[in-house]
Design a protein around this motif. Structure first.
Motif, PDB file in Angstrom:
ATOM      1  N   CYS A 280      37.320  46.554  40.452  1.00 18.34           N
ATOM      2  CA  CYS A 280      38.165  45.363  40.438  1.00 18.34           C
ATOM      3  C   CYS A 280      37.922  44.519  41.691  1.00 18.34           C
ATOM      4  N   VAL A 281      38.008  43.213  41.525  1.00 18.17           N
ATOM      5  CA  VAL A 281      38.010  42.292  42.657  1.00 18.17           C
ATOM      6  C   VAL A 281      39.429  42.226  43.217  1.00 18.17           C
ATOM      7  N   ASN A 282      39.546  42.119  44.546  1.00 17.76           N
ATOM      8  CA  ASN A 282      40.849  42.000  45.195  1.00 17.76           C
ATOM      9  C   ASN A 282      40.897  40.779  46.106  1.00 17.76           C
ATOM     10  N   LEU A 283      41.962  40.017  45.994  1.00 17.72           N
ATOM     11  CA  LEU A 283      42.292  38.999  46.993  1.00 17.72           C
ATOM     12  C   LEU A 283      43.177  39.690  48.010  1.00 17.72           C
ATOM     13  N   VAL A 284      42.814  39.632  49.291  1.00 14.30           N
ATOM     14  CA  VAL A 284      43.540  40.384  50.320  1.00 14.30           C
ATOM     15  C   VAL A 284      43.946  39.458  51.456  1.00 14.30           C
TER      16      VAL A 284
END
Length: 273
Positions: free
Chosen positions: A63-67
């Motif tokens: 999964c891609v994560n915005l952090v």
């Protein structure tokens, strides 16, 4: 927008019994409009004694994560290896976990280009990176509630909302099947179950997820192994490896160490340190 905590498993957090004594993890469901793309929002908070440092190991996920952290914000592609987060003092981090394949409709380019890398908001969403980064960082540092962080991010995502993509739902179904069925150990099993050719499946995973289906299968089988060890497994490595589809004990131990960074014996011993 729903901001009630989403009760899902803590997949990917190694040696979870010890870890949750050091920090608090909460998850929140996305709004209905973002649900085709976003799995959940998350927030991690910790408050450690002075001079204490805790190193939390995490297995990657597809999964891609915005952090958002106190140091700034970015969008991270799928990591192909274990990563370690250094925790100290009193701090927190906030993020958005996209569904497997769910970031591709925003990016519009193969996610294999972003594997083990990161993007600014400008690169990811075509917007003013400095402005959004500053807003999220300030909200995080000023101890704004999770609802404020979620509202800020959902407003940003809604401003560039793509059309739903049926391929994302298909990939989510495939990855859920891999995750939930410990007997899945080969790409050929996926092709038979879902009626997709091997090359087509490989192209879809490269484009939408950023890693191969073979890698995802091994990832979840090794997560299953770590979870089994976390629960106090006392059997042989050969038996555990065979249960998870590894053709012999050596193959299992090598694969476990390559992903986890420790042999199964070293990992199990960590619970008693």
């Amino acid at each position: 927008m729903s901001s009630s905590p989403s009760q899902t498993a803590s997949m990917g957090i190694l040696q979870a019994p010890e870890a949750f004594n050091k920090f608090r993890l909460r998850r929140f469901a996305p709004s209905e409009a973002l649900a085709p793309f976003v799995m959940h929002h998350w927030i991690v908070e910790w408050d450690l004694p002075e001079n204490e440092v805790f190193l939390q190991d995490n297995i990657p996920n597809p999964c891609v994560n915005l952090v958002a952290e106190f140091s700034g914000s970015a969008v991270y592609g799928v990591s192909s290896r274990k990563y370690t987060k250094r925790l100290s003092g009193k701090e927190r981090a906030y993020g958005v976990k996209f569904r497997p394949g769910g970031f591709y409709p925003f990016a519009g380019k193969p996610l294999s280009e972003f594997t083990d890398g990161s993007m600014t908001f400008a690169e990811a969403f075509g917007m003013d990176n400095d402005s959004m980064n500053a807003k999220l960082t300030e909200a995080l540092r000023s101890d704004q509630p999770a609802e404020t962080l979620i509202a800020l991010t959902e407003t940003m995502l809604m401003s560039c909302l793509p059309h739903p993509d049926e391929t994302v739902d298909r990939l989510v179904d495939i990855i859920r099947y891999i995750q939930s069925d410990r007997t899945v150990s080969s790409v050929e099993q996926l092709t038979r179950t879902f009626g997709i050719g091997v090359r087509t499946l490989q192209r879809l995973f490269s484009k939408y997820v950023g890693v191969s289906p073979k890698w995802v299968i091994q990832l979840y089988r090794l997560q299953n192994a770590a979870e089994t060890l976390d629960a106090g497994y006392k059997g042989s490595w050969a038996s555990l490896g065979a249960e998870l589809g590894f053709y012999d004990q050596s193959h299992f131990i090598r694969s476990f160490k390559a992903m986890i960074g420790k042999t199964p014996e070293e990992y199990a011993a960590g619970h008693s340190l």
